[in-house]
Scaffold this motif. Structure first.
Motif, PDB file in Angstrom:
ATOM      1  N   GLU A   1       0.866   4.305   1.249  1.00 44.69           N
ATOM      2  CA  GLU A   1       1.090   4.841   2.452  1.00 44.69           C
ATOM      3  C   GLU A   1       1.929   4.088   3.575  1.00 44.69           C
ATOM      4  O   GLU A   1       2.430   4.496   4.461  1.00 44.69           O
TER       5      GLU A   1
ATOM      6  N   GLU B   1       1.057  -1.189   0.005  1.00 44.99           N
ATOM      7  CA  GLU B   1       0.156   0.037  -0.003  1.00 44.99           C
ATOM      8  C   GLU B   1       0.864   1.275   0.267  1.00 44.99           C
ATOM      9  O   GLU B   1       1.819   1.247   0.665  1.00 44.99           O
TER      10      GLU B   1
ATOM     11  N   THR C   1      -3.653   0.731   5.535  1.00 48.50           N
ATOM     12  CA  THR C   1      -4.034   2.399   5.517  1.00 48.50           C
ATOM     13  C   THR C   1      -5.245   2.353   6.284  1.00 48.50           C
ATOM     14  O   THR C   1      -5.424   3.332   7.137  1.00 48.50           O
ATOM     15  N   GLU C   2      -6.317   1.550   6.060  1.00 51.60           N
ATOM     16  CA  GLU C   2      -7.534   1.807   6.560  1.00 51.60           C
ATOM     17  C   GLU C   2      -7.700   1.571   7.915  1.00 51.60           C
ATOM     18  O   GLU C   2      -8.933   1.927   8.517  1.00 51.60           O
TER      19      GLU C   2
ATOM     20  N   GLN D   1      -5.232   2.730  10.079  1.00 53.53           N
ATOM     21  CA  GLN D   1      -4.487   3.704  10.818  1.00 53.53           C
ATOM     22  C   GLN D   1      -5.418   4.664  11.152  1.00 53.53           C
ATOM     23  O   GLN D   1      -6.524   5.012  11.025  1.00 53.53           O
TER      24      GLN D   1
END
Length: 169
Positions: free
Chosen positions: A31, A29, A90-91, A93
């Motif tokens: 990020e 990902e 990422t989702e 965080q």
């Protein structure tokens, strides 16, 4: 054998090879990949899963693997401590899951593994990670100049942080 550690919202369980595809997916990902330098996602995953010097845990929340946390130990008696590292999808965080995982593992390292000091070394520019580490009690120790190579091929500063047993929040 490494234990499974249970918190209110996360479970830390030992990683195994069946976790590799999901770990690689998270590491790819943008990020997440941004903070993992020039090493491939596969090589980074293998470090957490199969490096004998690293004990890696899957971070599970809601029944899914949302990240990885791991530690290494310095066992030389005069310098005994443990170092930690983690990453979250990422989702996942900015939801407090990383802080909870850090607290669980820190408690384990202090209470079960007998450490008095833990270290972690985020990129000096990774404000999100630094905030999460400070939330559990890590304190900045110093900037490690041009410490690690970033994905752009240049070296960047790292921030050495440590946490003493009595400082865990």
């Amino acid at each position: 054998m490494t234990s499974t550690l249970r918190g209110e919202r996360v479970i830390l369980r030992p990683l195994d090879t069946s976790d590799r595809p999901r770990v690689v997916e998270i590491l790819e990902e943008p990020e997440v990949a941004y903070w993992f330098g020039t090493e491939s996602a596969e090589a980074s995953a293998d470090e957490f899963i199969s490096d004998p010097e690293v004990t890696g845990f899957a971070i599970e929340a809601g029944g899914a693997v949302v990240g990885v946390i791991g530690y290494y130990e310095e066992d030389t008696p005069d310098y005994r401590h443990a170092g930690m590292d983690l990453f979250l999808a990422t989702e996942s965080q900015d939801r407090g899951l990383g802080s909870e995982a850090l607290r669980l593992l820190a408690r384990h390292l202090f209470d079960e593994r007998g450490h008095h000091r833990l270290v972690i070394d985020p990129a000096a520019s990774n404000a999100r990670a630094i905030r999460a580490y400070e939330a559990v009690g890590f304190k900045p120790v110093g900037v490690m100049r041009l410490y690690e190579r970033g994905p752009d091929g240049t070296f960047h500063d790292g921030l050495l942080m440590d946490l003493l047993a009595g400082e865990l929040r």
